[in-house]
Write a protein that holds these residues in place. Sequence first.
Motif, PDB file in Angstrom:
ATOM      1  N   LEU A 386       0.866  -1.186   0.000  1.00 44.11           N
ATOM      2  CA  LEU A 386       0.000   0.000   0.000  1.00 44.11           C
ATOM      3  C   LEU A 386       0.900   1.233   0.000  1.00 44.11           C
ATOM      4  O   LEU A 386       1.974   1.220   0.586  1.00 44.11           O
ATOM      5  CB  LEU A 386      -0.873   0.048   1.262  1.00 44.11           C
ATOM      6  CG  LEU A 386      -2.178  -0.726   1.284  1.00 44.11           C
ATOM      7  CD1 LEU A 386      -2.937  -0.350   2.564  1.00 44.11           C
ATOM      8  CD2 LEU A 386      -3.019  -0.467   0.068  1.00 44.11           C
ATOM      9  N   HIS A 387       0.414   2.314  -0.596  1.00 47.06           N
ATOM     10  CA  HIS A 387       1.288   3.447  -0.830  1.00 47.06           C
ATOM     11  C   HIS A 387       0.520   4.753  -0.639  1.00 47.06           C
ATOM     12  O   HIS A 387      -0.653   4.846  -0.999  1.00 47.06           O
ATOM     13  CB  HIS A 387       1.806   3.317  -2.278  1.00 47.06           C
ATOM     14  CG  HIS A 387       2.574   4.500  -2.759  1.00 47.06           C
ATOM     15  ND1 HIS A 387       2.158   5.242  -3.836  1.00 47.06           N
ATOM     16  CD2 HIS A 387       3.728   5.048  -2.329  1.00 47.06           C
ATOM     17  CE1 HIS A 387       3.042   6.205  -4.049  1.00 47.06           C
ATOM     18  NE2 HIS A 387       3.997   6.107  -3.148  1.00 47.06           N
ATOM     19  N   CYS A 388       1.191   5.743  -0.052  1.00 44.00           N
ATOM     20  CA  CYS A 388       0.605   7.070   0.079  1.00 44.00           C
ATOM     21  C   CYS A 388       1.314   8.012  -0.884  1.00 44.00           C
ATOM     22  O   CYS A 388       2.528   8.196  -0.787  1.00 44.00           O
ATOM     23  CB  CYS A 388       0.767   7.579   1.523  1.00 44.00           C
ATOM     24  SG  CYS A 388       0.485   9.359   1.689  1.00 44.00           S
ATOM     25  N   ALA A 389       0.552   8.561  -1.818  1.00 42.99           N
ATOM     26  CA  ALA A 389       1.170   9.395  -2.855  1.00 42.99           C
ATOM     27  C   ALA A 389       1.610  10.747  -2.284  1.00 42.99           C
ATOM     28  O   ALA A 389       2.477  11.407  -2.835  1.00 42.99           O
ATOM     29  CB  ALA A 389       0.196   9.601  -4.011  1.00 42.99           C
ATOM     30  N   TRP A 393       4.850   7.220   1.969  1.00 40.10           N
ATOM     31  CA  TRP A 393       4.796   6.090   2.889  1.00 40.10           C
ATOM     32  C   TRP A 393       4.417   4.803   2.147  1.00 40.10           C
ATOM     33  O   TRP A 393       3.623   4.829   1.215  1.00 40.10           O
ATOM     34  CB  TRP A 393       3.746   6.385   3.971  1.00 40.10           C
ATOM     35  CG  TRP A 393       3.430   5.214   4.874  1.00 40.10           C
ATOM     36  CD1 TRP A 393       4.114   4.852   6.003  1.00 40.10           C
ATOM     37  CD2 TRP A 393       2.361   4.264   4.729  1.00 40.10           C
ATOM     38  NE1 TRP A 393       3.532   3.730   6.561  1.00 40.10           N
ATOM     39  CE2 TRP A 393       2.457   3.356   5.797  1.00 40.10           C
ATOM     40  CE3 TRP A 393       1.335   4.094   3.784  1.00 40.10           C
ATOM     41  CZ2 TRP A 393       1.564   2.285   5.966  1.00 40.10           C
ATOM     42  CZ3 TRP A 393       0.444   3.030   3.952  1.00 40.10           C
ATOM     43  CH2 TRP A 393       0.560   2.144   5.037  1.00 40.10           C
ATOM     44  N   LYS A 394       5.062   3.691   2.553  1.00 43.19           N
ATOM     45  CA  LYS A 394       4.669   2.377   2.038  1.00 43.19           C
ATOM     46  C   LYS A 394       4.476   1.426   3.207  1.00 43.19           C
ATOM     47  O   LYS A 394       5.061   1.616   4.271  1.00 43.19           O
ATOM     48  CB  LYS A 394       5.751   1.822   1.107  1.00 43.19           C
ATOM     49  CG  LYS A 394       5.752   2.467  -0.266  1.00 43.19           C
ATOM     50  CD  LYS A 394       6.814   1.806  -1.131  1.00 43.19           C
ATOM     51  CE  LYS A 394       6.806   2.399  -2.527  1.00 43.19           C
ATOM     52  NZ  LYS A 394       7.985   1.934  -3.276  1.00 43.19           N
ATOM     53  N   SER A 395       3.670   0.375   2.983  1.00 42.29           N
ATOM     54  CA  SER A 395       3.303  -0.511   4.090  1.00 42.29           C
ATOM     55  C   SER A 395       4.431  -1.479   4.434  1.00 42.29           C
ATOM     56  O   SER A 395       4.309  -2.690   4.242  1.00 42.29           O
ATOM     57  CB  SER A 395       2.030  -1.281   3.740  1.00 42.29           C
ATOM     58  OG  SER A 395       2.198  -1.976   2.511  1.00 42.29           O
ATOM     59  N   ALA A 396       5.535  -0.953   4.950  1.00 45.43           N
ATOM     60  CA  ALA A 396       6.655  -1.809   5.339  1.00 45.43           C
ATOM     61  C   ALA A 396       6.302  -2.595   6.596  1.00 45.43           C
ATOM     62  O   ALA A 396       5.502  -2.143   7.411  1.00 45.43           O
ATOM     63  CB  ALA A 396       7.883  -0.948   5.596  1.00 45.43           C
ATOM     64  N   CYS A 397       6.901  -3.776   6.739  1.00 46.03           N
ATOM     65  CA  CYS A 397       6.727  -4.528   7.984  1.00 46.03           C
ATOM     66  C   CYS A 397       7.703  -3.967   9.000  1.00 46.03           C
ATOM     67  O   CYS A 397       8.888  -3.820   8.707  1.00 46.03           O
ATOM     68  CB  CYS A 397       6.998  -6.012   7.784  1.00 46.03           C
ATOM     69  SG  CYS A 397       6.952  -6.924   9.345  1.00 46.03           S
ATOM     70  N   PRO A 398       7.234  -3.640  10.206  1.00 43.38           N
ATOM     71  CA  PRO A 398       8.150  -3.075  11.203  1.00 43.38           C
ATOM     72  C   PRO A 398       9.207  -4.075  11.670  1.00 43.38           C
ATOM     73  O   PRO A 398      10.208  -3.666  12.253  1.00 43.38           O
ATOM     74  CB  PRO A 398       7.222  -2.678  12.362  1.00 43.38           C
ATOM     75  CG  PRO A 398       5.956  -3.440  12.145  1.00 43.38           C
ATOM     76  CD  PRO A 398       5.846  -3.703  10.680  1.00 43.38           C
ATOM     77  N   HIS A 399       8.976  -5.371  11.427  1.00 44.13           N
ATOM     78  CA  HIS A 399       9.912  -6.374  11.949  1.00 44.13           C
ATOM     79  C   HIS A 399      10.780  -7.022  10.875  1.00 44.13           C
ATOM     80  O   HIS A 399      11.659  -7.807  11.188  1.00 44.13           O
ATOM     81  CB  HIS A 399       9.138  -7.475  12.683  1.00 44.13           C
ATOM     82  CG  HIS A 399       8.232  -6.941  13.746  1.00 44.13           C
ATOM     83  ND1 HIS A 399       8.722  -6.336  14.881  1.00 44.13           N
ATOM     84  CD2 HIS A 399       6.886  -6.885  13.835  1.00 44.13           C
ATOM     85  CE1 HIS A 399       7.700  -5.938  15.629  1.00 44.13           C
ATOM     86  NE2 HIS A 399       6.574  -6.253  15.014  1.00 44.13           N
TER      87      HIS A 399
END
Length: 688
Positions: A386-389, A393-399
């Motif tokens: 997922l991406h915010c134009a 921001w992208k939906s990176a995994c925090p771990h």
Amino acid sequence: MLGVAVDAPQHSGLDRLLDYLAERPRPRGSLVRVPLGRREVLGLVWSSTEREAEPAQGGAVALRNVVEAFDALPALPPAWCDLLDFAAGYYQRSLGELALAVLPPELRRIDAAGLARRLARIDKRLAKAQPARDEPSLPTPSIEQAAVLAALAASETPATTLLHGGTGSGKTEIYLREAARALDAGRQALVLVPEINLTPQLEARFAERFPDRRVVALHSALTPAQRLGHWLLALRGDADLVLGTRLAVFTPLARCGLIVVDEEHDPSYKQQEGARYSARDLAVARGRIEGVPVLLGSATPSIETWHNALPAAQGGAGRYRRLAMPGRIGGAAWPRVRLIDMGRLPKAQTRASPIAEPLRDALRERLARGEQSLVLLNRRGYAPVLHCADCGWKSACPHCSAWRVFHRHDRTLRCHHCGLTQRVPRACEQCGNADIRPLGRGTEKLEEQLAGLLPEARIGRIDADTAKCAGALAADLARVHAGEVDVLVGTQMIAKGHDFRRVTLVAAIDPDGALFGSDFRGPERLFALLMQAAGRAGRDAQQAAGAEMWVQTWHPGHALYGALKAHDFEAFATSLLTERRGAGLPPYRHLALLRADARTQELAQAWLAAVAEAAGDLPGSEEVQCYPPVPLTVQRVADVERAQMLVESASRPALQRFLAAWNPVLQTRRAESRGVLRWAVDVDPVAI
Ligand code: ADP
Ligand code: ZN
Ligand code: ZN
């Protein structure tokens, strides 16, 4: 005194045989229960001496007694023990760790009396069973099949044979006939398949062909009790045929007569954790140990097997025999391969739809004729990220160093590496923008887009998400077989082995990724996948003439697609071998990976560098090269940093000597290091 192998990993320091007292010697391969610390554990007798243990004196610890022996069970056969010895040595594991990993887990939970009761129940059932006597009708072998059968029957010494035949060339019929020959000679046959869940048809075919024989399956989807039951039937020789996945290569057989490895190139034959063995390679080793023939079948053999089956005069190793069945049963044509050059389509079109217009039209034609299509996309989920134009921001995994994948049906973001699953945020986690969008495409989205494109079609989807609960996959496959699905979307799961009768079109959407990935086996895998997928089309000879395989690619000029079009595995294999020789890769070089997991990447890499340094004058080291440590492609998983080091040699024996000598060094260094959580050696890795 008995030397007993117990479950202790190589790095525990308990990896050698432990001594116990017993009333009498027992043969190698006997199962016993022994005390270990405060517990009682399952053990495997490996050595036995009459010698009385010396009385404990000084600091020596008094030896303890075996708790009990599983006397109702025959000892595991000598060939099985030899196989285990070989595998433990080759894959650098302790004997006990490997043995306990491959024995049915249920054995750890029952005692000798419990096992005896279970065996008595089995005997009762066997006595009652009424063997059926319907003679199955056998198809007359095709000319190609007859030639292969004659060659197999004529061989005087048991050998390993590569059966190179396309999908639908009649390989399974060869397995059935060879199994019959083994059974008629009073032997058992072991048949390995990559994924038994996907091939219930195979089990049915064997059961149908051998109505008066006992066929058992061994795979991880069985209940522990079933698995033990089937294993016991195999060990005692009550079952004539054993079908199973990679773990079944370790099935003890009272009278082994034949080993078959179907789809021998499939990467799932390699165990990826714990003892990282290759069931295909162990099947070949087992054939040698047992003195029985091994049959490796594939339409797209692994490059290693191909090289082994190539005569020395043609630059190969000449180790296996190669028998080929180039045609399709019934003389049907191979599906025609059509490449769509995505680069030549108008940009607006490729952006607007995942399916190019000519392919869409072809799908509509099949639909109108009542034929089925498969659409292959090797990425599950709705969108890979997922991406915010607004803020990027992208939906990176925090771990993990990976994106969390967007799954639309339950509106979750899921990390496919550590399993972290969260609800999709309402707005960008960084700037609050409510307009966050999926980037790219997975099977879920493709399913939705196809529904829009072909509103009148019944669309199905099969991937690891839909197949999650038991029975769902079988039910979905049954719907396809019953003709209740017009277009089936899915990952590589839909390409493997299924005998779909009404499929006349297979399409691969955007398979290019594997051509340019970091893993040198990428192209080999992709070629196998596409050939296998193509083999799903036109299995019914009456429809084969119109069968097509479509590939949407940005690189239509790539040699791989050329070979696919020409249906020419040999040309592809020859070009790969030339490449591998030039690059110093398998099968010309032999590889092992040393992996280290640590809290930080620096610690992991420093440890690897240090153990490489310490390996300077070990036996074999003059013929072995250690490359600099590097992070794994997915470097961090569940907050653990992962690094690996490639170890390579032109000589397999030198590499083996070196790894054996290195192992104690690794154990010591691990004990001394504070940051390294674990290490593992992977011999003949399938992915690097
Ligand atoms: P493969 O294992 O190579 O994909 P199969 O053995 O499954 O091929 O054969 C493909 C199809 O052809 C199956 O439906 C099988 O029953 C049928 N078949 C195989 N051999 C023969 C034969 N000699 N005569 C008629 N049909 C055959
Ligand atoms: Zn944002
Ligand atoms: Zn993760």
